[in-house]
Design a protein around this motif. Structure first.
Motif, mmCIF file in Angstrom:
data_model
loop_
_atom_site.group_PDB
_atom_site.id
_atom_site.type_symbol
_atom_site.label_atom_id
_atom_site.label_comp_id
_atom_site.label_asym_id
_atom_site.label_seq_id
_atom_site.Cartn_x
_atom_site.Cartn_y
_atom_site.Cartn_z
ATOM 1 N N VAL A 272 48.100 32.923 47.376
ATOM 2 C CA VAL A 272 47.237 33.711 48.595
ATOM 3 C C VAL A 272 47.101 35.013 47.372
ATOM 4 O O VAL A 272 45.812 35.672 47.396
ATOM 5 C CB VAL A 272 47.067 33.981 49.993
ATOM 6 N N GLU A 273 48.406 36.084 47.452
ATOM 7 C CA GLU A 273 48.167 37.126 46.487
ATOM 8 C C GLU A 273 48.035 37.604 45.273
ATOM 9 O O GLU A 273 47.666 38.817 44.660
ATOM 10 C CB GLU A 273 50.396 37.188 46.672
ATOM 11 N N ASN A 274 47.864 36.258 44.647
ATOM 12 C CA ASN A 274 47.849 36.458 43.459
ATOM 13 C C ASN A 274 46.626 36.383 42.514
ATOM 14 O O ASN A 274 46.200 36.547 41.801
ATOM 15 C CB ASN A 274 48.877 35.388 42.304
ATOM 16 N N VAL A 275 45.842 35.155 43.321
ATOM 17 C CA VAL A 275 44.735 34.932 43.219
ATOM 18 C C VAL A 275 44.014 34.980 44.033
ATOM 19 O O VAL A 275 43.199 34.273 45.088
ATOM 20 C CB VAL A 275 44.512 33.236 43.398
ATOM 21 N N PRO A 276 43.219 36.085 44.507
ATOM 22 C CA PRO A 276 42.238 36.666 45.246
ATOM 23 C C PRO A 276 40.793 36.828 45.613
ATOM 24 O O PRO A 276 40.411 36.352 46.716
ATOM 25 C CB PRO A 276 42.974 38.408 44.980
ATOM 26 N N GLY A 277 40.493 36.147 44.516
ATOM 27 C CA GLY A 277 39.178 36.054 44.473
ATOM 28 C C GLY A 277 38.702 34.193 44.320
ATOM 29 O O GLY A 277 37.908 34.061 44.952
#
Length: 339
Positions: A272-277
């Motif tokens: 969730v934090e590292n793949v925001p798009g």
């Protein structure tokens, strides 16, 4: 909201009344022995019969299981259509490739093209048409095996992984041919009435390929499939990647799918934090679904939801001996969770 409306909105990142709970099908098989017994429809026969295939996935939904329809129930349809020999399995084991049609990536021109008018490819397409007539409020998921996984189902995997480094030109020609055929099969499923496209690439992991090779041999071919088919998939697109994702967060952001799905070995909050798009789908342990208690599954499911997943789903294909009652726990958690 109907299950279809809810999934459509979730995949677009829009506000929903609650989070959906789905299991796409394909490699991420949704069928368990309990459903076969309830419906009186069994593997391996159902893999080759469109009415039986439709009855099983319909049975999962009508018995308060996952909130979607998804076919087929394995990752061998495309490989078989292209020339691989497949053992169809048993009531409790999935089909698998037992003989590769080529010995080197350089022999790719010897492969057959996927023919959607015959064999199990036609069975899947006809099952989708049946499901479309049965209930139009439930989203139908079309399934493709990912390009790396299909390639390594057509030539011995160790050979494939060696030759994508040693025979790059031929390997890319091979991957282009594989991708072309996946697009043919995916388009046929979507035109038959499927709403959402899922591509599952268990062999195309960051752990196996590394970030550089993932970018060269997975990303462009996955994106080509999505780009060619997204106009036919009104509900959206999902890519499932197995293994640890830490080394390929950047590459996941480069994927053109609406959502990413991933294995339980990966921490949902980190994705969730590292793949925001991306819309985040996952990632309830399939080991827990098969072997855990209802209470432990409730805790795991709620942990996933609290971590920020947008769509609750098993982390991989569920074991055929998993209990329907355990699957119902996931669905209930999605229904009761408050954002």
């Amino acid at each position: 909201m109907t299950p279809k409306e809810r999934l459509y909105k979730a995949l677009k990142g829009e506000v929903v009344d609650r989070k959906p709970c789905i299991c796409p099908g394909g490699m991420m098989n949704m069928i368990v022995e309990d459903i076969m017994d309830i419906e009186g429809v069994f593997w391996p026969m159902a893999h080759s019969n469109s009415n039986m295939m439709a009855d099983l996935t319909l049975g999962m939904y009508k018995n308060n299981g996952f909130e979607n329809f998804g076919v087929p129930y394995c990752m061998t349809v495309e490989a078989e259509s292209m020339g691989a020999e497949v053992y169809m399995g048993t009531k409790t084991t999935e089909p698998r490739v037992i003989k590769y049609p080529i010995e080197s990536v350089a022999q790719w021109s010897n492969l057959d093209k996927v023919d959607v008018t015959k064999g199990r490819a036609k069975v899947v397409i006809d099952a989708i048409k049946i499901l479309k007539e049965k209930n139009n409020d439930v989203p139908i998921v079309a399934n493709l095996i990912g390009p790396v996984s299909l390639a390594s189902s057509l030539v011995e995997p160790i050979t494939y992984y060696k030759e994508i480094r040693k025979k790059k030109e031929e390997a890319h020609e091979f991957m282009e041919f594989v991708t072309e055929n996946l697009i043919i099969f995916g388009k046929a499923q979507l035109e038959a009435g499927a709403d959402v496209l899922t591509i599952s690439d268990p062999s195309g992991t960051g752990e196996i390929l590394g970030a550089k090779t993932f970018s060269e041999f997975a990303t462009p071919y996955l994106n080509n499939i999505i780009d060619q088919l997204k106009e036919y998939a009104p509900g959206g697109t999902i890519i499932h990647i197995c293994g640890k994702l830490k080394t390929i967060y950047k590459e996941l952001n480069d994927l053109h799918s609406d959502a990413v799905s991933f294995d339980s070995i990966t921490n949902a909050r980190q994705v969730v934090e590292n793949v925001p798009g991306k819309v985040i789908m996952g990632n309830v342990s399939t080991f827990a679904i098969e072997n855990g208690t209802k209470e432990s599954l409730k805790n795991i499911s709620n942990s996933c939801l609290k971590s920020g997943v947008d769509i609750l789903s098993p982390a991989c294909g569920i074991g055929v001996k998993s209990k329907l009652d355990n699957i119902k726990v996931l669905v209930e958690c999605a229904k009761q969770f408050n954002n």
